[in-house]
Design an enzyme around this catalytic site. Structure first.
Site, PDB file in Angstrom:
ATOM      1  N   ASP A 146      -4.798   3.575  -1.922  1.00 24.55           N
ATOM      2  CA  ASP A 146      -5.888   3.897  -1.003  1.00 24.55           C
ATOM      3  C   ASP A 146      -6.392   5.316  -1.249  1.00 24.55           C
ATOM      4  OD1 ASP A 146      -6.088   1.550   0.804  1.00 24.55           O
ATOM      5  OD2 ASP A 146      -3.993   2.026   1.238  1.00 24.55           O
ATOM      6  N   MET A 166      -9.012   8.163  -0.417  1.00 20.96           N
ATOM      7  CA  MET A 166      -9.887   8.546   0.710  1.00 20.96           C
ATOM      8  C   MET A 166     -10.418   9.962   0.502  1.00 20.96           C
ATOM      9  SD  MET A 166      -7.470   7.310   3.831  1.00 20.96           S
ATOM     10  CE  MET A 166      -6.747   5.662   3.868  1.00 20.96           C
ATOM     11  N   MET A 217     -11.272  -6.164   5.448  1.00 20.67           N
ATOM     12  CA  MET A 217     -10.451  -5.205   6.193  1.00 20.67           C
ATOM     13  C   MET A 217     -10.083  -5.807   7.548  1.00 20.67           C
ATOM     14  SD  MET A 217     -10.035  -2.581   4.260  1.00 20.67           S
ATOM     15  CE  MET A 217      -9.101  -1.629   5.469  1.00 20.67           C
ATOM     16  N   HIS A 225      -1.185  -1.288  -4.214  1.00 17.21           N
ATOM     17  CA  HIS A 225      -2.490  -0.973  -3.627  1.00 17.21           C
ATOM     18  C   HIS A 225      -2.585   0.532  -3.394  1.00 17.21           C
ATOM     19  CE1 HIS A 225      -5.979  -2.098  -1.038  1.00 17.21           C
ATOM     20  NE2 HIS A 225      -5.570  -1.131  -0.224  1.00 17.21           N
ATOM     21  N   MET A 233     -12.142   4.519  -0.815  1.00 20.69           N
ATOM     22  CA  MET A 233     -12.804   4.812   0.461  1.00 20.69           C
ATOM     23  C   MET A 233     -13.458   6.180   0.364  1.00 20.69           C
ATOM     24  SD  MET A 233      -9.844   3.244   2.933  1.00 20.69           S
ATOM     25  CE  MET A 233      -8.666   3.250   1.596  1.00 20.69           C
ATOM     26  N   GLY A 243       1.239  -2.048   4.007  1.00 22.09           N
ATOM     27  CA  GLY A 243       1.757  -0.702   3.833  1.00 22.09           C
ATOM     28  C   GLY A 243       2.984  -0.471   4.681  1.00 22.09           C
ATOM     29  N   SER A 244       2.762  -0.218   5.965  1.00 16.60           N
ATOM     30  CA  SER A 244       3.875   0.089   6.871  1.00 16.60           C
ATOM     31  C   SER A 244       4.938  -0.989   6.877  1.00 16.60           C
ATOM     32  CB  SER A 244       3.355   0.252   8.301  1.00 16.60           C
ATOM     33  OG  SER A 244       2.174   0.985   8.300  1.00 16.60           O
ATOM     34  N   GLY A 298      -9.048   4.011   6.860  1.00 11.71           N
ATOM     35  CA  GLY A 298      -8.758   5.428   7.051  1.00 11.71           C
ATOM     36  C   GLY A 298      -7.300   5.719   7.326  1.00 11.71           C
ATOM     37  N   PHE A 299      -6.618   4.781   7.949  1.00 15.37           N
ATOM     38  CA  PHE A 299      -5.231   5.050   8.338  1.00 15.37           C
ATOM     39  C   PHE A 299      -4.365   3.803   8.176  1.00 15.37           C
ATOM     40  CE2 PHE A 299      -8.024   7.890  10.582  1.00 15.37           C
ATOM     41  CZ  PHE A 299      -7.413   9.127  10.397  1.00 15.37           C
ATOM     42  N   SER A 347       0.838  -1.193   0.000  1.00 19.82           N
ATOM     43  CA  SER A 347       0.000   0.000   0.000  1.00 19.82           C
ATOM     44  C   SER A 347       0.872   1.241   0.000  1.00 19.82           C
ATOM     45  CB  SER A 347      -0.911   0.016   1.226  1.00 19.82           C
ATOM     46  OG  SER A 347      -1.447   1.329   1.378  1.00 19.82           O
ATOM     47  N   HIS A 392      -8.278   0.938  -3.950  1.00 13.68           N
ATOM     48  CA  HIS A 392      -9.220   0.750  -2.842  1.00 13.68           C
ATOM     49  C   HIS A 392      -9.915   2.087  -2.602  1.00 13.68           C
ATOM     50  CE1 HIS A 392      -9.551  -0.216   1.782  1.00 13.68           C
ATOM     51  NE2 HIS A 392     -10.731  -0.046   1.222  1.00 13.68           N
ATOM     52  N   ASP A 440      -6.586  -6.650   4.103  1.00 14.93           N
ATOM     53  CA  ASP A 440      -5.981  -5.314   4.086  1.00 14.93           C
ATOM     54  C   ASP A 440      -5.929  -4.724   5.491  1.00 14.93           C
ATOM     55  OD1 ASP A 440      -5.107  -2.769   3.474  1.00 14.93           O
ATOM     56  OD2 ASP A 440      -6.942  -2.152   2.450  1.00 14.93           O
ATOM     57  N   GLY A 444      -0.786   1.767   9.368  1.00 13.75           N
ATOM     58  CA  GLY A 444      -0.042   1.600  10.605  1.00 13.75           C
ATOM     59  C   GLY A 444      -0.850   1.174  11.812  1.00 13.75           C
TER      60      GLY A 444
HETATM   61  C1  DX5 Z   1      -6.427   1.529   5.476  1.00 14.96           C
HETATM   62  C2  DX5 Z   1      -5.923   1.100   4.129  1.00 14.96           C
HETATM   63  C3  DX5 Z   1      -4.838   0.075   4.147  1.00 14.96           C
HETATM   64  C4  DX5 Z   1      -3.592   0.533   4.852  1.00 14.96           C
HETATM   65  C5  DX5 Z   1      -2.647  -0.603   5.030  1.00 14.96           C
HETATM   66  O1  DX5 Z   1      -7.526   2.359   5.281  1.00 14.96           O
HETATM   67  O2  DX5 Z   1      -6.978   0.555   3.402  1.00 14.96           O
HETATM   68  O3  DX5 Z   1      -4.539  -0.300   2.824  1.00 14.96           O
HETATM   69  O4  DX5 Z   1      -2.946   1.537   4.146  1.00 14.96           O
HETATM   70  O5  DX5 Z   1      -1.550  -0.104   5.724  1.00 14.96           O
HETATM   71  P1  DX5 Z   1      -0.875  -0.937   6.896  1.00 14.96           P
HETATM   72  O6  DX5 Z   1      -0.303  -2.154   6.256  1.00 14.96           O
HETATM   73  O7  DX5 Z   1       0.134   0.007   7.426  1.00 14.96           O
HETATM   74  O8  DX5 Z   1      -1.967  -1.281   7.862  1.00 14.96           O
HETATM   75 ZN    ZN Z   2      -6.459  -0.326   1.473  1.00 17.27          ZN
END
Ligand code: DX5
Ligand code: ZN
Length: 223
Positions: free
Chosen positions: A37, A39, A139, A35, A70, A199-200, A144-145, A11, A68, A177, A147
């Site tokens: 995201d 938002m 999910m 991926h 959102m 992501g992180s 939304g975030f 991500s 994705h 995810d 990490g």
């Molecule tokens: C959250 C996102 C995820 C997120 C994954 O809203 O949909 O894709 O960025 O990041 P990590 O792997 O850091 O949870």
């Molecule tokens: Zn995502």
């Protein structure tokens, strides 16, 4: 359960936005998907990036772009997203309880289509639509975030989704995810995920390629 081979979808939300070209170049030979995201600050309490950034990403990579969405109205920007070069989109069932028209619009623009469920939404909410989907996304954090901590309570839904797909011989990938890293990718793979978003754990790692390899190894060996 399974997971002979999985797709890893880093991500971009956790990448360094001032150097996206370098961030992507660093991992692209080792992953299947990217991926994205998107938002809107309304469906989720955060704003990420939109069409111009995605165009920039498309210009520097040939990777499959998994978007994705959102946003409150995920159908609104499908033509623009297709034009910008994304390959597939996923929409939240919480945003489109009747996803038929959104899916049709996505297909009209040549996009793969999938549905996403939040941690609190049961698998049954998307079950009637799995047959026509390319992807079902479970999910493992509240959207939304990046990490956030992985919620293990969603694993039975991953198993339910996998069973549903296998029993009916459907094609849908099962994506998980949120909060995934080498330490829990094994259980996610064992539950039946075929696409792991991270992501992180990838972009914040000292060595993102090593992180991808560790996630893949854990997911494929179910360990
Ligand atoms: C959250 C996102 C995820 C997120 C994954 O809203 O949909 O894709 O960025 O990041 P990590 O792997 O850091 O949870
Ligand atoms: Zn995502």
């Amino acid at each position: 359960m399974m997971s002979a081979s999985v797709k890893i979808a880093p991500s971009l939300l956790a990448a360094d936005f001032a150097h996206l070209d370098q961030e992507i170049a660093g991992i692209e030979a080792h992953v299947e998907w990217l991926h994205l995201d998107v938002m809107d600050g309304h469906f989720v309490p955060n704003i990420s990036f939109g069409i111009p950034v995605i165009e920039g990403v498309r210009a520097v990579t040939d990777l499959y772009l998994d978007c994705h969405i959102m946003t409150t109205n995920p159908g609104a920007y499908l033509p623009e997203l297709a034009e910008a070069g994304v390959n597939g989109v996923t929409a939240h069932i919480e945003a489109v309880p009747d996803p038929g028209p959104t899916e049709m619009r996505a297909r009209e623009h040549g996009l793969d289509f999938g549905l996403v469920i939040n941690p609190g939404t049961p698998f049954e909410a998307v079950a009637p639509f799995v047959e026509s989907c390319d992807l079902i996304v479970i999910m493992a954090v509240e959207p939304g975030f990046g990490g956030q901590e992985f919620i293990p309570g969603v694993l039975p839904k991953v198993e339910a989704a996998r069973e549903w797909v296998e029993n009916r011989g459907l094609r849908a990938d099962i994506q998980v995810d949120g909060g995934i890293g080498p330490e829990n990718a094994g259980t996610v793979g064992a539950a039946g995920a075929s696409v792991l978003v991270a992501g992180s754990a990838v972009f914040r790692a000292d060595d993102p390629v090593h992180a991808v390899k560790e996630i893949r190894r854990a997911a494929e060996r179910n360990e």
